[in-house]
Design a protein around this motif. Structure first.
Motif, PDB file in Angstrom:
ATOM      1  N   SER A   1      -6.968  -0.276   1.042  1.00 60.10           N
ATOM      2  CA  SER A   1      -6.875  -0.498   2.482  1.00 60.10           C
ATOM      3  C   SER A   1      -6.922   0.847   3.198  1.00 60.10           C
TER       4      SER A   1
ATOM      5  N   ASP B   1      -1.478   5.697   9.013  1.00 57.82           N
ATOM      6  CA  ASP B   1      -2.474   5.450   7.969  1.00 57.82           C
ATOM      7  C   ASP B   1      -3.889   5.664   8.503  1.00 57.82           C
TER       8      ASP B   1
ATOM      9  N   GLU C   1      -0.435  -3.400  -4.853  1.00 53.32           N
ATOM     10  CA  GLU C   1      -1.146  -2.413  -4.037  1.00 53.32           C
ATOM     11  C   GLU C   1      -2.646  -2.708  -4.069  1.00 53.32           C
TER      12      GLU C   1
ATOM     13  N   ASN D   1      -0.652   0.325  11.365  1.00 52.29           N
ATOM     14  CA  ASN D   1      -0.004   1.602  11.083  1.00 52.29           C
ATOM     15  C   ASN D   1      -0.996   2.728  11.363  1.00 52.29           C
TER      16      ASN D   1
ATOM     17  N   LYS E   1       0.610  -1.042  -0.435  1.00 50.37           N
ATOM     18  CA  LYS E   1       1.173  -2.363  -0.184  1.00 50.37           C
ATOM     19  C   LYS E   1       0.912  -2.738   1.270  1.00 50.37           C
ATOM     20  N   ILE E   2       0.572  -3.995   1.493  1.00 48.42           N
ATOM     21  CA  ILE E   2       0.275  -4.476   2.841  1.00 48.42           C
ATOM     22  C   ILE E   2       1.467  -5.308   3.337  1.00 48.42           C
ATOM     23  N   THR E   3       2.050  -4.876   4.444  1.00 48.35           N
ATOM     24  CA  THR E   3       3.244  -5.534   4.976  1.00 48.35           C
ATOM     25  C   THR E   3       3.001  -7.014   5.232  1.00 48.35           C
TER      26      THR E   3
ATOM     27  N   ASP F   1      -2.185   0.090   6.778  1.00 51.30           N
ATOM     28  CA  ASP F   1      -1.303  -1.064   6.633  1.00 51.30           C
ATOM     29  C   ASP F   1      -1.349  -1.897   7.911  1.00 51.30           C
TER      30      ASP F   1
END
Length: 244
Positions: free
Chosen positions: A91, A113, A88, A110, A75-77, A94
Motif C-alpha cells: 500500500s 505515508d 501486511e 494517513n 497493516k491497513i487500519t 494507510d
C-alpha cells in the motif's frame, strides 16, 4: 532475477520493483520512461501482462524503460476487523476506511505515508531525470491507489513531467498544485460502474483542474474498477501523442 517466459521483453526484478526493456534494446539505453504505480494490495507482477502483451503502447518501445512499483507492505487500519486483518499488504498509504477517497475526507488517509511514498517515488524520478537530462520524457502513472499517488505527485512536483496517467483514481482534496504543471498532459480514465472510487467522487476531485489545456478524460459506461481494452487503446493514443 530475470523472468524467461516472454520473448519480447527483458524482465528484471529488484526487490519488489520490476523493470522492463525490450529484448531488442540489448544496451538498455533509453530516451523515455514510464513509472507505473500499482494499487492497494497489488504487486508489481500484477501489471506485467498489461505491458508485455501491449508492445505498441509506446511510439518507440525499443527506446522506452518501464518501471513498475508497488507500495511498501503495511497493516491497513480499515482491515483491522476483517479476517487476516493483521496481515501486511502492499500500500502507498494507510486508510482508516475502505471508502476513504469516496468519503472525500482527507483525515481518513494517513498523509505521513503519502509523503513518505512521495519521497520514494521522487527519488526514482530524479534518478531517471539525471539519466535523461530532463523531465519532459518521464511519465508517471498508476491504477487506483497508485493513480491517486501519480496525479498527486505529478501535479505538485517541482518539475514538469512529460505526462501523468490516472486510471480509476482521484485527486486528493489537499494536493497543492504547482502552477508550472498546469500545461502537463494528463490522462484520466474511469469506469462509470466503479464502486471503489466512484465516478462522482472522481469528478468532484478533478474540478480544480478541469480548465487545464492538456487534460484528457475518458469514461467507460459498462466498466467497473479495472483496466480494459478501451482504456489501453486510449492510453496508447496518449503516449503516441506526447511521448518523444
Amino acid at each position: 532475477m530475470e523472468y524467461q517466459y516472454n520473448n519480447l521483453f527483458q524482465i528484471e526484478k529488484e526487490n519488489t520493483t520490476i523493470i522492463l526493456f525490450t529484448k531488442k534494446n540489448i544496451s538498455k539505453k533509453y530516451s523515455s520512461v514510464l513509472i507505473w504505480l500499482a494499487g492497494l494490495e497489488e504487486s508489481s507482477e500484477d501489471f506485467l501482462d498489461m505491458f508485455i502483451y501491449n508492445y505498441n503502447l509506446f511510439p518507440n518501445p525499443d527506446q522506452n524503460k518501464i518501471i513498475i512499483l508497488c507500495g511498501e507492505k503495511m497493516k491497513i487500519t480499515a482491515y483491522q476487523f476483517e479476517p487476516n486483518g493483521d496481515e501486511e499488504i502492499p500500500s502507498w498509504f494507510d486508510v482508516r476506511s475502505l471508502f476513504a477517497i469516496n468519503e472525500n475526507n482527507v483525515n481518513l488517509i494517513n498523509f505521513d505515508d503519502v509523503n513518505k511514498s512521495t519521497k520514494r517515488i521522487g527519488e526514482i524520478i530524479e534518478k531517471e531525470a539525471q539519466y535523461l537530462k530532463g523531465y519532459d520524457n518521464i511519465f508517471l502513472g498508476g491504477f487506483s491507489q497508485g493513480a491517486c499517488m501519480s496525479i498527486h505527485i505529478g501535479l505538485s512536483y517541482e518539475k514538469t513531467l512529460g505526462g501523468i496517467i490516472c486510471v480509476s483514481g482521484a485527486l486528493f482534496p489537499n494536493t497543492l498544485i504547482n502552477k508550472k504543471n498546469e500545461k502537463v498532459p494528463i490522462f484520466i480514465s474511469h469506469g462509470d460502474l466503479d464502486d471503489q472510487i466512484t465516478k462522482d467522487i472522481q469528478q468532484l476531485s478533478i474540478k480544480k483542474i478541469k480548465h487545464f489545456p492538456n487534460l484528457e478524460e475518458h469514461y467507460y459506461p459498462s466498466i467497473g474498477h479495472y483496466i480494459e481494452d478501451n482504456t489501453l487503446a486510449d492510453l496508447t493514443k496518449f503516449f503516441h501523442k506526447y511521448m518523444k
